[in-house]
Write a protein that holds these residues in place. Structure first.
Motif, PDB file in Angstrom:
ATOM      1  N   VAL A 340     136.983  42.781  44.863  1.00  0.00           N
ATOM      2  CA  VAL A 340     137.607  43.613  43.838  1.00  0.00           C
ATOM      3  C   VAL A 340     136.673  43.701  42.646  1.00  0.00           C
ATOM      4  CG1 VAL A 340     139.429  43.603  42.092  1.00  0.00           C
ATOM      5  CG2 VAL A 340     140.010  43.251  44.479  1.00  0.00           C
ATOM      6  N   SER A 341     136.642  44.872  42.013  1.00  0.00           N
ATOM      7  CA  SER A 341     135.946  45.021  40.746  1.00  0.00           C
ATOM      8  C   SER A 341     136.945  45.514  39.706  1.00  0.00           C
ATOM      9  CB  SER A 341     134.795  46.014  40.859  1.00  0.00           C
ATOM     10  OG  SER A 341     134.169  46.171  39.615  1.00  0.00           O
ATOM     11  N   LEU A 342     136.866  44.952  38.521  1.00  0.00           N
ATOM     12  CA  LEU A 342     137.800  45.305  37.454  1.00  0.00           C
ATOM     13  C   LEU A 342     137.109  46.188  36.435  1.00  0.00           C
ATOM     14  CD1 LEU A 342     139.446  41.805  36.936  1.00  0.00           C
ATOM     15  CD2 LEU A 342     140.214  43.682  38.412  1.00  0.00           C
ATOM     16  N   PHE A 343     137.826  47.225  36.006  1.00  0.00           N
ATOM     17  CA  PHE A 343     137.282  48.182  35.058  1.00  0.00           C
ATOM     18  C   PHE A 343     138.331  48.488  33.999  1.00  0.00           C
ATOM     19  CE2 PHE A 343     136.828  52.705  33.803  1.00  0.00           C
ATOM     20  CZ  PHE A 343     135.641  52.579  33.105  1.00  0.00           C
ATOM     21  N   GLY A 344     137.885  48.779  32.791  1.00  0.00           N
ATOM     22  CA  GLY A 344     138.843  49.201  31.783  1.00  0.00           C
ATOM     23  C   GLY A 344     138.432  48.880  30.380  1.00  0.00           C
ATOM     24  N   GLU A 345     137.906  47.681  30.162  1.00  0.00           N
ATOM     25  CA  GLU A 345     137.493  47.283  28.825  1.00  0.00           C
ATOM     26  C   GLU A 345     136.109  46.661  28.903  1.00  0.00           C
ATOM     27  OE1 GLU A 345     139.237  48.168  26.347  1.00  0.00           O
ATOM     28  OE2 GLU A 345     141.062  48.745  27.422  1.00  0.00           O
ATOM     29  N   SER A 346     135.452  46.570  27.756  1.00  0.00           N
ATOM     30  CA  SER A 346     134.102  46.024  27.735  1.00  0.00           C
ATOM     31  C   SER A 346     134.086  44.514  27.902  1.00  0.00           C
ATOM     32  CB  SER A 346     133.405  46.395  26.424  1.00  0.00           C
ATOM     33  OG  SER A 346     134.126  45.879  25.319  1.00  0.00           O
ATOM     34  N   ASP A 347     135.225  43.867  27.690  1.00  0.00           N
ATOM     35  CA  ASP A 347     135.303  42.417  27.864  1.00  0.00           C
ATOM     36  C   ASP A 347     136.649  42.096  28.501  1.00  0.00           C
ATOM     37  OD1 ASP A 347     134.617  39.808  27.818  1.00  0.00           O
ATOM     38  OD2 ASP A 347     134.647  39.572  25.645  1.00  0.00           O
ATOM     39  N   PHE A 348     136.786  40.876  28.972  1.00  0.00           N
ATOM     40  CA  PHE A 348     138.011  40.465  29.638  1.00  0.00           C
ATOM     41  C   PHE A 348     138.547  39.234  28.940  1.00  0.00           C
ATOM     42  CE2 PHE A 348     135.360  42.813  32.467  1.00  0.00           C
ATOM     43  CZ  PHE A 348     136.223  43.701  33.058  1.00  0.00           C
ATOM     44  N   ASP A 349     139.859  39.251  28.669  1.00  0.00           N
ATOM     45  CA  ASP A 349     140.422  38.169  27.875  1.00  0.00           C
ATOM     46  C   ASP A 349     140.567  36.891  28.698  1.00  0.00           C
ATOM     47  OD1 ASP A 349     142.714  38.456  29.449  1.00  0.00           O
ATOM     48  OD2 ASP A 349     143.733  39.698  27.959  1.00  0.00           O
ATOM     49  N   ALA A 350     140.917  35.823  28.006  1.00  0.00           N
ATOM     50  CA  ALA A 350     140.998  34.512  28.635  1.00  0.00           C
ATOM     51  C   ALA A 350     142.022  34.477  29.762  1.00  0.00           C
ATOM     52  CB  ALA A 350     141.339  33.462  27.579  1.00  0.00           C
ATOM     53  N   ALA A 351     143.140  35.193  29.588  1.00  0.00           N
ATOM     54  CA  ALA A 351     144.180  35.192  30.628  1.00  0.00           C
ATOM     55  C   ALA A 351     143.671  35.825  31.917  1.00  0.00           C
ATOM     56  CB  ALA A 351     145.415  35.936  30.119  1.00  0.00           C
ATOM     57  N   THR A 352     142.915  36.920  31.793  1.00  0.00           N
ATOM     58  CA  THR A 352     142.369  37.570  32.985  1.00  0.00           C
ATOM     59  C   THR A 352     141.367  36.657  33.673  1.00  0.00           C
ATOM     60  OG1 THR A 352     142.641  39.735  31.944  1.00  0.00           O
ATOM     61  CG2 THR A 352     141.195  39.614  33.859  1.00  0.00           C
ATOM     62  N   ILE A 353     140.505  36.022  32.883  1.00  0.00           N
ATOM     63  CA  ILE A 353     139.523  35.088  33.440  1.00  0.00           C
ATOM     64  C   ILE A 353     140.236  33.949  34.166  1.00  0.00           C
ATOM     65  CG2 ILE A 353     137.774  33.372  32.846  1.00  0.00           C
ATOM     66  CD1 ILE A 353     136.698  36.176  32.781  1.00  0.00           C
TER      67      ILE A 353
END
Length: 360
Positions: A340-353
């Protein structure tokens, strides 16, 4: 770039994901015989203002969460090297058919695609100002794009090339966008049906003996549609052949399913000689429920018949919460996606990580 970001946020045009196979000198890549891993990939645009400490912290968190690599929109030696220091693969994301460089527009306006209504992307781009698509049938365009690809592939710290906008302009937008542009695209409108350049018409006549100008409903011609699929395929496979010299993989971001890609952007991606494919399965843009992610992955995997792996591209703003995102990832995995590749924002928050870490 801001106008492009706004359109991406509205239209869901972005990246997907991949699992790389080994390539040889054959026409198509040969996949590693080992079982495919379920890999995570991320899209990023290098920000020159970020400090080395910020980048090290970010790339470390990505790697610890199970991210395999990053697709960088621009080349930045600092970003690439720091990502590699943390064990991430660094791939260069390249706009392919959509090329709006000022010099190219001024020197080669004949390179650009033309609509059925006779409007050139050089002077009358559809939808948004940056939609400057080239004509793949122009005799110089495939070599021009191969040269641009070689510029990226020749860089030592570029691990692979990722093709985006490798298609014609959307003859039909996702239904979620019709209202945005005050359009009803229940039929294929002449202003959005490309490429009717003199080069395309001549190549089609030579290949089929058919003068497309004498066809009463050209948008309904199956031969004309198939010809245009082939013109894009020609460009992709020429770039893939060049990449073999560098022993680097080529992947592509494509529309969600083979059927949808052929119908609305003239992409026949199961025919391409890639190392991996990135369908942009952004369910919200097509007003589909989350379970459609599994349906789309299943269609794509079956169409490929093992030719190369498929990775589901998920658009983060389409998910209301992390539970929905977890469900989307699981649907992709259960239906045969290799990652899977995630797209949408330039960074990913701690919850997503943290979610990615739990799914490793």
């Amino acid at each position: 770039m801001n106008s492009r970001r706004n359109f991406l946020k509205a239209a869901g045009v972005g990246l997907a994901a991949l699992q790389l196979g080994n390539t040889t000198a054959h026409a198509a890549p040969v996949l590693d015989k080992q079982p495919l891993l379920f890999d995570f990939w991320l899209w990023a645009r290098p920000n020159g203002k970020e400090t080395e400490a910020q980048l090290k912290k970010r790339y470390k968190s990505y790697r610890e969460a199970g991210v395999r690599g990053i697709f960088f929109e621009d080349y930045s030696k600092r970003h690439f090297q720091l990502a590699k220091e943390h064990g991430l693969e660094t791939h260069r994301w390249m706009w392919t058919m959509n090329r709006g460089e000022k010099e190219l527009l001024e020197q080669h306006p004949d390179y650009y695609a033309v609509s059925r209504s006779g409007k050139s992307c050089a002077t009358n781009p559809p939808y948004v100002g940056y939609y400057r698509f080239l004509c793949p049938s122009h005799p110089d365009v495939p070599k021009y794009l191969e040269d641009r690809a070689r510029e990226q592939l020749s860089r030592e710290d570029v691990d692979g090339l990722h093709l985006d906008y490798i298609r014609y302009p959307d003859v039909v937008l996702p239904i979620n966008l019709w209202q945005n542009y005050n359009l009803d695209q229940s039929t294929e409108l002449a202003d959005y049906d490309f490429c009717y350049s003199k080069f395309s018409k001549a190549a089609f006549l030579k290949e089929t003996g058919i003068d497309i100008d004498k066809v009463e409903r050209p948008e309904q011609s199956l031969s004309w549609r198939s010809f245009r699929y082939g013109q894009i395929t020609k460009v992709v496979n020429q770039i893939c052949a060049a990449a073999q010299e560098y022993k680097k993989p080529v992947t592509a971001a494509v529309f969600p399913t083979p059927d949808l890609a052929r119908r609305i952007v003239r992409q026949d991606w199961p025919s391409w000689n890639l190392s991996g494919i990135f369908p942009m399965i952004y369910h919200g843009f097509y007003k589909e429920p989350i379970h459609w992610i599994g349906t789309a992955v299943d269609e794509g995997v079956k169409s490929l018949q093992g030719k190369f792996p498929l990775y589901a591209g998920l658009y983060l703003p389409d998910f209301k919460n992390l539970d929905e995102l977890r469900s989307g990832i699981q649907l992709a995995k259960d239906n045969g996606a290799a990652g899977v590749s995630l797209f949408g924002e330039s960074d990913f928050d701690a919850a997503t990580i943290q979610l990615l870490r739990s799914l490793k």
